[in-house]
Design an enzyme around this catalytic site. Structure first.
Site, PDB file in Angstrom:
ATOM      1  N   CYS A  59      32.300  61.612  35.863  1.00 34.89           N
ATOM      2  CA  CYS A  59      33.412  62.391  36.416  1.00 34.89           C
ATOM      3  C   CYS A  59      33.841  63.521  35.482  1.00 34.89           C
ATOM      4  O   CYS A  59      34.602  64.393  35.878  1.00 34.89           O
ATOM      5  CB  CYS A  59      34.601  61.486  36.713  1.00 34.89           C
ATOM      6  SG  CYS A  59      34.170  60.063  37.696  1.00 34.89           S
TER       7      CYS A  59
ATOM      8  N   HIS B 177      41.516  64.528  36.167  1.00 38.19           N
ATOM      9  CA  HIS B 177      40.557  63.931  37.099  1.00 38.19           C
ATOM     10  C   HIS B 177      41.332  63.040  38.074  1.00 38.19           C
ATOM     11  O   HIS B 177      42.173  62.240  37.677  1.00 38.19           O
ATOM     12  CB  HIS B 177      39.529  63.131  36.303  1.00 38.19           C
ATOM     13  CG  HIS B 177      38.645  62.283  37.156  1.00 38.19           C
ATOM     14  ND1 HIS B 177      38.070  62.752  38.319  1.00 38.19           N
ATOM     15  CD2 HIS B 177      38.240  60.996  37.028  1.00 38.19           C
ATOM     16  CE1 HIS B 177      37.355  61.785  38.856  1.00 38.19           C
ATOM     17  NE2 HIS B 177      37.442  60.707  38.105  1.00 38.19           N
TER      18      HIS B 177
ATOM     19  N   ASN C 107      38.635  59.607  44.797  1.00 35.65           N
ATOM     20  CA  ASN C 107      37.958  60.020  43.570  1.00 35.65           C
ATOM     21  C   ASN C 107      36.601  60.615  43.933  1.00 35.65           C
ATOM     22  O   ASN C 107      35.702  59.894  44.364  1.00 35.65           O
ATOM     23  CB  ASN C 107      37.806  58.790  42.662  1.00 35.65           C
ATOM     24  CG  ASN C 107      37.059  59.078  41.374  1.00 35.65           C
ATOM     25  OD1 ASN C 107      36.475  60.141  41.214  1.00 35.65           O
ATOM     26  ND2 ASN C 107      37.081  58.113  40.474  1.00 35.65           N
TER      27      ASN C 107
HETATM   28  O1  UT7 Z   1      36.308  58.089  37.806  1.00 40.69           O
HETATM   29  C1  UT7 Z   1      36.390  56.911  37.110  1.00 40.69           C
HETATM   30  C2  UT7 Z   1      36.217  55.835  38.100  1.00 40.69           C
HETATM   31  N1  UT7 Z   1      36.995  54.660  38.011  1.00 40.69           N
HETATM   32  C3  UT7 Z   1      38.324  54.550  37.850  1.00 40.69           C
HETATM   33  O2  UT7 Z   1      39.033  55.463  37.582  1.00 40.69           O
HETATM   34  C4  UT7 Z   1      38.865  53.186  38.039  1.00 40.69           C
HETATM   35  C5  UT7 Z   1      39.978  52.842  37.099  1.00 40.69           C
HETATM   36  N2  UT7 Z   1      40.594  51.595  37.517  1.00 40.69           N
HETATM   37  C6  UT7 Z   1      41.445  51.535  38.542  1.00 40.69           C
HETATM   38  O3  UT7 Z   1      41.761  52.528  39.158  1.00 40.69           O
HETATM   39  C7  UT7 Z   1      42.060  50.189  38.878  1.00 40.69           C
HETATM   40  O4  UT7 Z   1      41.682  49.261  37.888  1.00 40.69           O
HETATM   41  C8  UT7 Z   1      41.646  49.665  40.283  1.00 40.69           C
HETATM   42  C9  UT7 Z   1      42.304  50.509  41.350  1.00 40.69           C
HETATM   43  C10 UT7 Z   1      40.135  49.703  40.437  1.00 40.69           C
HETATM   44  C11 UT7 Z   1      42.117  48.232  40.455  1.00 40.69           C
HETATM   45  O5  UT7 Z   1      43.510  48.158  40.297  1.00 40.69           O
HETATM   46  P1  UT7 Z   1      44.186  47.016  39.416  1.00 40.69           P
HETATM   47  O6  UT7 Z   1      45.623  47.147  39.545  1.00 40.69           O
HETATM   48  O7  UT7 Z   1      43.552  47.114  38.054  1.00 40.69           O
HETATM   49  O8  UT7 Z   1      43.738  45.717  40.187  1.00 40.69           O
HETATM   50  P2  UT7 Z   1      42.863  44.506  39.663  1.00 40.69           P
HETATM   51  O9  UT7 Z   1      41.431  44.922  39.516  1.00 40.69           O
HETATM   52  O10 UT7 Z   1      43.523  43.889  38.492  1.00 40.69           O
HETATM   53  O11 UT7 Z   1      42.960  43.535  40.904  1.00 40.69           O
HETATM   54  C12 UT7 Z   1      44.172  42.943  41.297  1.00 40.69           C
HETATM   55  C13 UT7 Z   1      43.915  42.125  42.540  1.00 40.69           C
HETATM   56  C14 UT7 Z   1      42.693  41.221  42.447  1.00 40.69           C
HETATM   57  O12 UT7 Z   1      43.001  40.018  43.104  1.00 40.69           O
HETATM   58  P3  UT7 Z   1      43.346  38.698  42.267  1.00 40.69           P
HETATM   59  O13 UT7 Z   1      42.128  38.458  41.431  1.00 40.69           O
HETATM   60  O14 UT7 Z   1      44.557  39.054  41.467  1.00 40.69           O
HETATM   61  O15 UT7 Z   1      43.561  37.690  43.344  1.00 40.69           O
HETATM   62  C15 UT7 Z   1      41.632  41.956  43.220  1.00 40.69           C
HETATM   63  O16 UT7 Z   1      40.668  41.113  43.787  1.00 40.69           O
HETATM   64  O17 UT7 Z   1      43.661  42.996  43.653  1.00 40.69           O
HETATM   65  C16 UT7 Z   1      42.462  42.593  44.306  1.00 40.69           C
HETATM   66  N3  UT7 Z   1      41.835  43.755  44.898  1.00 40.69           N
HETATM   67  C17 UT7 Z   1      42.146  44.197  46.131  1.00 40.69           C
HETATM   68  N4  UT7 Z   1      43.006  43.733  47.069  1.00 40.69           N
HETATM   69  C18 UT7 Z   1      43.087  44.440  48.218  1.00 40.69           C
HETATM   70  C19 UT7 Z   1      40.905  44.587  44.361  1.00 40.69           C
HETATM   71  N5  UT7 Z   1      40.603  45.561  45.238  1.00 40.69           N
HETATM   72  C20 UT7 Z   1      41.347  45.339  46.343  1.00 40.69           C
HETATM   73  C21 UT7 Z   1      41.482  46.008  47.571  1.00 40.69           C
HETATM   74  N6  UT7 Z   1      42.370  45.521  48.474  1.00 40.69           N
HETATM   75  N7  UT7 Z   1      40.788  47.123  47.857  1.00 40.69           N
END
Ligand code: UT7
Length: 329
Positions: free
Chosen positions: A115, A254, A284
């Protein structure tokens, strides 16, 4: 030794028409509009239709950038396409673009810095202009991330979108690209990758069955890296340009996640009104996100002549890159 100043002469974008909303995604994976909106800030994204590729978006974006710069394709000395989703591994999408634009015999290559790719490309282009080696360079960030997205993985499929943004870089009298800063930490490469399709894991029935041709991401690790890298890189580039962060008129980060952007802006003490965001519409788009945002900020008259604009990218590699521009109008 800097002989000439480099700046942006024209910008363009190329976007798919198809819009996929969070509600649409609720029908595909176990997610909700509420989760996506609060955790990422994204409401919808543009997704390529069959036949649309990084090249087709680059052609649109490139043509508009050339028109806005008031130059013809034959004037280009070099074309750089930053992408992780080239039409093919080779030939380079930049070469396909050189042909499609009829850009004389311009040099052309793809740049892969995740990115951060577009900002890497701007930094690179500025050096050719500074030395006087080249006069006009087209830098494009273009992606079709939808083609490497696992549409059964809710952790990633809600985040990404497709499109392209392009800039013609050339000599300017004053202002332009004042400084750049870029870096990498390959030790974090595992946090965001597409494991198969290269020389290490070529396409086999097994690699397909294991879904190794899709984006694999440890979101939490990338999040932590992003907020640190963005703030650090922004401070370093501001130091290089000898411009205090408080004198920045617009911060264009970004467009990955509203929480990453807000946390970074807070660390840098940049007020909300100086932060540009359009991720709610596009998600993104990796290397395309910064040029699309820059284009829209300009269209919305959020940038005027003499403004200092800070661009900061981060992404797969892991990589980061920043540029400070003084808008030449
Ligand atoms: O260009 C670079 C590319 N990447 C990025 O910039 C990504 C950077 N990271 C992020 O933006 C965030 O970490 C995410 C948006 C990917 C995830 O957000 P988070 O607040 O860190 O959530 P998490 O991964 O800690 O997940 C929290 C919960 C999990 O459930 P449990 O384990 O707590 O039961 C996930 O399974 O949210 C769940 N989850 C979802 N629930 C509904 C993950 N994705 C989803 C979804 N819908 N799409």
């Amino acid at each position: 030794m800097e002989k000439f100043k480099a700046g942006i002469l024209g910008l363009g974008i190329g976007l798919p028409e198809k819009i996929v909303s969070n509600k649409d995604l609720e029908k595909i994976v176990d997610t909700t509009d509420e989760w996506i909106t609060t955790r990422t800030g994204i409401k919808e994204r543009r997704i390529a239709s069959p036949g649309e590729t990084a090249l087709s978006f680059s052609i649109k974006a490139g043509r508009e950038a050339l028109e806005n710069a008031g130059i013809s394709p034959e004037d280009l000395d070099l074309i750089i396409v930053a992408t992780v989703t080239p039409d093919m591994i080779f030939p380079a999408t930049a070469c396909l673009l050189q042909d499609a634009l009829n850009a004389g015999s311009a040099a052309a290559f793809d740049l892969e810095a995740g990115c951060s790719g577009f900002v890497y490309g701007m930094a690179l282009a500025s050096q050719f202009i500074n030395t006087g080696s080249y006069k006009k360079i087209l830098v494009v960030g273009a992606e079709v991330l939808s083609r490497i997205t696992d549409w059964e993985d809710r952790n990633t499929c809600v985040l990404f979108g497709d499109g392209a943004g392009a800039a013609v870089i050339g000599q300017v009298e004053q202002g332009g690209i004042l400084a750049f800063e870029m870096g990498s930490d390959g030790g974090g490469g595992d946090f965001l990758k597409m494991p198969a399709g290269g020389g290490a894991i070529p396409a086999t029935e097994e690699s397909l069955a294991q879904k190794l041709h899709y984006i694999k991401m440890d979101g939490n690790q990338v999040f932590k890296f992003a907020v640190k890298a963005m703030a650090r890189s922004a401070r370093l580039v501001a130091e290089k340009a000898n411009i205090p962060i408080e004198d920045i008129d617009l911060f264009i980060p970004h467009q990955a996640n509203i929480r990453i952007i807000e946390t970074s802006a807070k660390r840098l003490k940049i007020p909300e009104k100086k932060v540009f965001m359009n991720l709610e519409k596009y998600g993104n788009t990796s290397a395309a996100s910064i040029p699309i945002a820059l284009y829209e900020a300009l269209k919305q008259k959020q940038i005027k002549k003499g403004d200092r604009v800070l661009l900061v990218g981060f992404g797969a590699g892991l990589t980061w890159a920043s540029v400070i521009l003084e808008w030449t109008g």
